[in-house]
Enzyme design. Structure first.
Site, PDB file in Angstrom:
ATOM      1  N   HIS A   1      -0.840  -5.414   5.731  1.00 23.83           N
ATOM      2  CA  HIS A   1      -0.437  -6.290   6.721  1.00 23.83           C
ATOM      3  C   HIS A   1      -1.632  -6.506   8.054  1.00 23.83           C
ATOM      4  O   HIS A   1      -1.008  -6.858   8.567  1.00 23.83           O
ATOM      5  CB  HIS A   1       1.020  -6.126   6.813  1.00 23.83           C
ATOM      6  CG  HIS A   1       0.858  -4.033   8.119  1.00 23.83           C
ATOM      7  ND1 HIS A   1       0.599  -3.237   7.757  1.00 23.83           N
ATOM      8  CD2 HIS A   1       0.815  -4.604   9.079  1.00 23.83           C
ATOM      9  CE1 HIS A   1       0.588  -2.117   8.606  1.00 23.83           C
ATOM     10  NE2 HIS A   1       0.733  -3.447  10.030  1.00 23.83           N
TER      11      HIS A   1
ATOM     12  N   GLU B   1      -2.997   5.112  17.789  1.00 17.36           N
ATOM     13  CA  GLU B   1      -1.126   5.426  17.857  1.00 17.36           C
ATOM     14  C   GLU B   1      -0.520   5.619  17.940  1.00 17.36           C
ATOM     15  O   GLU B   1      -1.170   6.980  18.595  1.00 17.36           O
ATOM     16  CB  GLU B   1      -0.689   4.739  15.813  1.00 17.36           C
ATOM     17  CG  GLU B   1      -1.794   3.976  14.944  1.00 17.36           C
ATOM     18  CD  GLU B   1      -0.471   3.997  14.197  1.00 17.36           C
ATOM     19  OE1 GLU B   1       0.262   3.012  13.714  1.00 17.36           O
ATOM     20  OE2 GLU B   1      -0.669   4.892  13.828  1.00 17.36           O
TER      21      GLU B   1
ATOM     22  N   HIS C   1      -6.929  -0.489   6.752  1.00 12.12           N
ATOM     23  CA  HIS C   1      -6.961  -1.241   7.976  1.00 12.12           C
ATOM     24  C   HIS C   1      -8.457  -1.133   8.279  1.00 12.12           C
ATOM     25  O   HIS C   1      -8.264  -2.574   9.242  1.00 12.12           O
ATOM     26  CB  HIS C   1      -6.012  -1.261   8.813  1.00 12.12           C
ATOM     27  CG  HIS C   1      -4.412  -1.091   8.070  1.00 12.12           C
ATOM     28  ND1 HIS C   1      -3.840  -2.028   6.884  1.00 12.12           N
ATOM     29  CD2 HIS C   1      -2.874   0.033   8.437  1.00 12.12           C
ATOM     30  CE1 HIS C   1      -2.717  -1.147   6.795  1.00 12.12           C
ATOM     31  NE2 HIS C   1      -2.419  -0.651   7.390  1.00 12.12           N
TER      32      HIS C   1
ATOM     33  N   LYS D   1      -1.607  -9.733  10.789  1.00 16.38           N
ATOM     34  CA  LYS D   1      -1.970 -10.360  12.011  1.00 16.38           C
ATOM     35  C   LYS D   1      -2.586 -11.243  12.577  1.00 16.38           C
ATOM     36  O   LYS D   1      -3.810 -11.627  12.031  1.00 16.38           O
ATOM     37  CB  LYS D   1      -2.939  -8.421  12.955  1.00 16.38           C
ATOM     38  CG  LYS D   1      -1.593  -7.447  12.596  1.00 16.38           C
ATOM     39  CD  LYS D   1      -2.244  -6.805  13.135  1.00 16.38           C
ATOM     40  CE  LYS D   1      -1.389  -4.922  13.184  1.00 16.38           C
ATOM     41  NZ  LYS D   1      -0.390  -4.744  13.170  1.00 16.38           N
TER      42      LYS D   1
ATOM     43  N   LYS E   1       0.767  -1.257  -0.161  1.00 17.15           N
ATOM     44  CA  LYS E   1       0.336   0.161  -0.297  1.00 17.15           C
ATOM     45  C   LYS E   1       0.995   0.991  -0.032  1.00 17.15           C
ATOM     46  O   LYS E   1       2.137   1.125   0.764  1.00 17.15           O
ATOM     47  CB  LYS E   1      -0.816  -0.005   0.216  1.00 17.15           C
ATOM     48  CG  LYS E   1      -0.209   0.369   2.356  1.00 17.15           C
ATOM     49  CD  LYS E   1      -1.849   0.213   3.374  1.00 17.15           C
ATOM     50  CE  LYS E   1      -1.610   1.572   4.180  1.00 17.15           C
ATOM     51  NZ  LYS E   1      -0.605   2.312   4.379  1.00 17.15           N
TER      52      LYS E   1
ATOM     53  N   ASP F   1      -4.793   7.080   4.634  1.00 18.03           N
ATOM     54  CA  ASP F   1      -3.191   5.729   5.304  1.00 18.03           C
ATOM     55  C   ASP F   1      -3.583   4.756   5.887  1.00 18.03           C
ATOM     56  O   ASP F   1      -3.599   3.169   5.974  1.00 18.03           O
ATOM     57  CB  ASP F   1      -2.549   6.492   5.945  1.00 18.03           C
ATOM     58  CG  ASP F   1      -1.539   5.833   6.648  1.00 18.03           C
ATOM     59  OD1 ASP F   1      -0.512   5.291   5.802  1.00 18.03           O
ATOM     60  OD2 ASP F   1      -0.895   5.919   7.782  1.00 18.03           O
TER      61      ASP F   1
ATOM     62  N   LYS G   1      -2.810   9.594  15.567  1.00 19.95           N
ATOM     63  CA  LYS G   1      -1.499   9.291  15.953  1.00 19.95           C
ATOM     64  C   LYS G   1      -1.000   9.961  16.915  1.00 19.95           C
ATOM     65  O   LYS G   1      -2.036  10.952  16.801  1.00 19.95           O
ATOM     66  CB  LYS G   1      -0.985   9.461  14.061  1.00 19.95           C
ATOM     67  CG  LYS G   1      -0.627   8.812  12.804  1.00 19.95           C
ATOM     68  CD  LYS G   1       0.789   8.496  12.480  1.00 19.95           C
ATOM     69  CE  LYS G   1       0.588   7.602  11.085  1.00 19.95           C
ATOM     70  NZ  LYS G   1       0.880   6.286  11.224  1.00 19.95           N
TER      71      LYS G   1
HETATM   72  C1  BG6 Z   1       0.733   1.190   7.994  1.00 20.92           C
HETATM   73  C2  BG6 Z   1       0.747   2.646   7.856  1.00 20.92           C
HETATM   74  O1  BG6 Z   1       0.534   0.787   6.873  1.00 20.92           O
HETATM   75  O2  BG6 Z   1       0.298   0.552   9.415  1.00 20.92           O
HETATM   76  C3  BG6 Z   1       1.398   3.800   9.582  1.00 20.92           C
HETATM   77  O3  BG6 Z   1       0.691   3.470   6.615  1.00 20.92           O
HETATM   78  C4  BG6 Z   1       0.883   3.168  10.443  1.00 20.92           C
HETATM   79  O4  BG6 Z   1       1.472   4.895   8.935  1.00 20.92           O
HETATM   80  C5  BG6 Z   1       0.825   1.667  10.427  1.00 20.92           C
HETATM   81  O5  BG6 Z   1       1.730   3.854  11.495  1.00 20.92           O
HETATM   82  C6  BG6 Z   1       0.569   0.986  11.381  1.00 20.92           C
HETATM   83  O6  BG6 Z   1       0.396  -0.762  11.885  1.00 20.92           O
HETATM   84  P1  BG6 Z   1       0.820  -1.573  12.921  1.00 20.92           P
HETATM   85  O7  BG6 Z   1       1.770  -2.820  12.678  1.00 20.92           O
HETATM   86  O8  BG6 Z   1       2.587  -1.283  13.710  1.00 20.92           O
HETATM   87  O9  BG6 Z   1      -0.490  -1.062  14.156  1.00 20.92           O
END
Ligand code: BG6
Length: 491
Positions: free
Chosen positions: A182, A220, A244, A186, A152, A239, A344
């Site tokens: 991703h 986050e 996600h 998980k 992505k 993003d 964030k």
């Molecule tokens: C990514 C985003 O796809 O996922 C990031 O681009 C984000 O901005 C990240 O921080 C979060 O992934 P995880 O696995 O740390 O929750």
């Protein structure tokens, strides 16, 4: 399943993803004997590099980021012998003809044809360029053993995502294209499928008769850090929400697929996305809150305002926080709002899904009854818990909510594989279940397009600010009313 041999090519070998995620994941798969006995990893990037220096940097990445901690020097040595640095400009034919010679020589030495896996860990502008070269120079042929993993962001809106899909489909078979999200790799997200579809006890409750609302929250602690250049033209909606969070919503809301198999699962998820009620110009600003962090303190450390982060415009209106209310117009979910939130620079990392059940119609007790709540915690806590009322021991009939908890650390001794391990092994085995199909990605873009369009038209309108280290703008709690007064967070 055994794969005889695999040649893995990573484009963007010098990037952060390779060092932090891909090589540590491949190394862990190697330790656990999941990689084929014959494999090579070609790491392609533009800069001239001494191969040993390059490998030392990869080792450093494993030592810092692998879930297994520091690499074992002997195992690393064996693993590193299969890694080759290939210096090449993605714009030059020579990069691909040179790589082709290597891949052909590797194939020739194998008894049976092996898998060719091309990983695009590159900036989006290179996706078409590299895939065109792979097609033109016949490195990735139209056969099932030749596959591409595309990172992505997949497009920046519906039009660009569609265009990229068509571009790839003109050159390859859909089954060769693995679009990664991703979150689907998980462990705790994969477990939602098991939880929902292997436990019949929840199925009768999983609908608008018993569920009041659902919260999906991915908070986050990190800010944008060094990714300001990318992030400022993206924002939290593109993003995180488009991919996600909508994927988490799909896993929670989908119907049980006919089989645990890529196409039926992806059909079921796509159906959810297509049932989401489209936002209108009139309701976007009521149902979607956008926020941006200002200066603050996160975890006792000062955090600059987003507008003062590296490579971010001083007057940027990019959102670092989104809270959105969504409705799914199907029989199961009509009337049950889904609330999505991500941001964030929040107080701490916390990804949780809360299924809030309705009030009990039985009013036979004196005490107020707290409705049941199922909490699926994805990270960093790995647990599923159910909140229910219980009698406090004593001579009176007094109630208090308690929790029934399933914690991974108590139930299992295994360490959890990283998302990238699961996804890389699936792609090597040709299993696309946890990857995004073309129509799925387009359906997800369709959901967010009215928001993007409205924000584009009214730049900065109703952009709310929140100090770094808080749970987002105040307005995000009013979004929940009358279903809840505030967002759930684990203590
Ligand atoms: C990514 C985003 O796809 O996922 C990031 O681009 C984000 O901005 C990240 O921080 C979060 O992934 P995880 O696995 O740390 O929750």
């Amino acid at each position: 399943k055994v794969i005889p041999a695999a040649a893995i090519t990573i484009f963007g070998a010098k990037g952060d993803l390779t060092r932090r995620k891909l090589i540590p994941a491949l190394y862990n798969l190697f330790i656990d004997n999941h990689l084929p006995s014959r494999f090579v990893i070609y790491c392609v990037d533009f800069l001239p590099m001494d191969e040993e220096v390059f490998k030392a940097d990869l080792l450093d990445g494993i030592n810092q980021f692998s879930r297994n901690g520091k690499a074992d020097p002997v195992i690393w040595e064996t693993f590193a012998q299969r890694i080759f640095y290939v210096q090449g400009d993605f714009l030059q034919a020579g990069t691909f003809t040179g790589l082709k010679e290597k891949l052909t020589a590797f194939d020739k030495a194998n008894e049976q044809p092996g898998v060719r896996l091309f990983y695009f860990a590159v900036a989006p502008r290179f996706i078409e360029i590299i895939s065109e070269a792979l097609h033109k120079h016949k490195l990735c042929n139209k056969i099932a053993l030749h596959r591409m993993i595309i990172e992505k962001p997949f497009g920046t809106d519906l039009t660009t995502a569609r265009k990229l899909n068509r571009f790839l489909q003109e050159r390859f078979d859909e089954k060769q294209v693995y679009r990664i999200d991703h979150y689907l790799g998980k462990e705790t997200v994969q477990n939602i499928m098991a939880f929902r579809f292997a436990n019949y006890v929840f199925e009768p409750l999983w609908n608008n008769k018993y569920i009041d609302h659902i919260q999906i929250s991915v908070a986050e602690e990190v800010g944008v850090g060094k990714r300001g250049g990318y992030y400022d033209s993206s924002g939290a909606l593109r993003d995180m929400i488009q991919n996600h969070l909508l994927q988490l919503l799909c896993v929670i809301a989908m119907e049980c697929p006919a089989a645990y198999e890529a196409e039926t699962i992806r059909d079921a998820k796509t159906r959810v996305l297509k049932s989401i009620r489209p936002y209108t110009n009139a309701n976007v600003f009521k149902q979607v809150i956008r926020g941006q962090y200002t200066e603050g303190t996160v975890n006792n450390m000062p955090r600059p305002a987003y507008r003062n982060e590296e490579q971010v415009a001083a007057d940027s209106n990019t959102e670092t926080f989104v809270a959105a209310k969504l409705n799914i117009d199907n029989e199961r979910w009509k009337g049950v709002p889904f609330f999505l939130r991500t941001g964030k620079s929040m107080p701490r990392q916390s990804s949780v899904i809360v299924i809030q059940f309705k009030d009990s119609p039985n009013k036979i007790f004196k005490d107020d009854i707290v409705p049941n709540r199922l909490i699926i915690s994805i990270q960093p806590e790995l647990e599923i818990s159910l909140l229910f009322e219980s009698k406090v021991p004593g001579l009176e009939m007094k109630l208090k909510p308690v929790e029934m908890d399933f914690m991974y650390q108590d139930a299992y001794s295994e360490t959890l594989p990283e998302a990238y391990e699961a996804l890389l092994i699936d792609a090597l085995h040709g299993d696309a279940t946890l990857f995004m199909r073309a129509d799925q990605i387009e359906a997800a873009w369709k959901v967010v397009m009215p928001i993007l369009d409205a924000w584009e038209k009214h730049r900065g309108k109703k952009l709310e600010f929140y100090p770094a280290g808080t749970w987002g703008p105040d307005a995000c709690n009013s979004l929940l009313r009358p279903h809840a007064t505030e967002w759930f967070s684990l203590p």
